[in-house]
Scaffold this motif. Sequence first.
Motif, PDB file in Angstrom:
ATOM      1  N   ILE A 183     -27.190 -75.184  25.674  1.00 40.95           N
ATOM      2  CA  ILE A 183     -27.878 -76.226  25.395  1.00 40.95           C
ATOM      3  C   ILE A 183     -26.747 -77.934  25.128  1.00 40.95           C
ATOM      4  CG2 ILE A 183     -28.992 -76.079  23.549  1.00 40.95           C
ATOM      5  CD1 ILE A 183     -29.340 -73.687  23.155  1.00 40.95           C
ATOM      6  N   LEU A 234     -31.425 -78.569  28.168  1.00 47.24           N
ATOM      7  CA  LEU A 234     -31.377 -76.689  27.991  1.00 47.24           C
ATOM      8  C   LEU A 234     -31.233 -76.342  29.545  1.00 47.24           C
ATOM      9  CD1 LEU A 234     -30.842 -74.196  27.641  1.00 47.24           C
ATOM     10  CD2 LEU A 234     -33.374 -73.468  28.417  1.00 47.24           C
ATOM     11  N   PHE A 287     -34.686 -75.344  21.578  1.00 42.79           N
ATOM     12  CA  PHE A 287     -34.200 -74.725  22.358  1.00 42.79           C
ATOM     13  C   PHE A 287     -33.013 -73.716  22.174  1.00 42.79           C
ATOM     14  CE2 PHE A 287     -34.224 -78.571  25.332  1.00 42.79           C
ATOM     15  CZ  PHE A 287     -35.646 -77.948  26.284  1.00 42.79           C
TER      16      PHE A 287
END
Length: 243
Positions: A117, A131, A148
Amino acid sequence: MTYCVGLRLNTGLIFMSDTRTNAGVDNVSKFRKLFTWSVPGERVITIMTAGNLATTQAVINLLEERSKIPDERNPTFLEAPTMFQVATIIGNTLKECVRDQAGEGPVSESPFSATLIVGGQIKGMEPRLFLVYPEGNFIEASEETPFFQSGETKYGRPILVRAFDPAMSMEAAVKLLYVSFDSTLKANLSVGLPLDMHVYTADTLEAGIQRRIEPDDEYFNQISSGWSDALKVAFDALPDFKF
């Protein structure tokens, strides 16, 4: 296993990860999975890693080594002009490490894949969150998908889906992450304290609040016990099933 979450709020970005790694029930260790770089007044970048530890460490080390050797033809992630290009450089580095470690030689029982991430802000632009997959490609957080997760996501996801709002305050978002991580810790022993957190406020262009949350953290324990009590009260308040 691990658990990492990145939130994109209207006021900035929040990152949180655990530190537990395990290669079996009798081989549990702690390693940092959240890394932040800043060029004050110009950019801030945070990366969280999930997956094969050797691969993720290789990615972080390679990014840092290359950032120390300027090359006009190949800008580093600390020189790229946009966050999209930063994500591209990091994705290519991840793909390179996965390919190199999974090349010819003895076959490992565990895959060399990893997921990252990546978030941050470059001067004159909005904060962005990505991501990054083992293949090097990536997706970006949007209004429809403003956060995410990576690693052991399923236990902490329901609270995020139900309660997260990009317009919420930083304080409320941190509380929400504490609940999400507490739910994951309760359900899966492969995720464990301490936790690492970075709270970045948009347009400051310098690293924000960074904190390690240890097992004796007073606020985390208060949230954990309070959430358990609140769930019991909410459950008891629901109507009983009628036969």
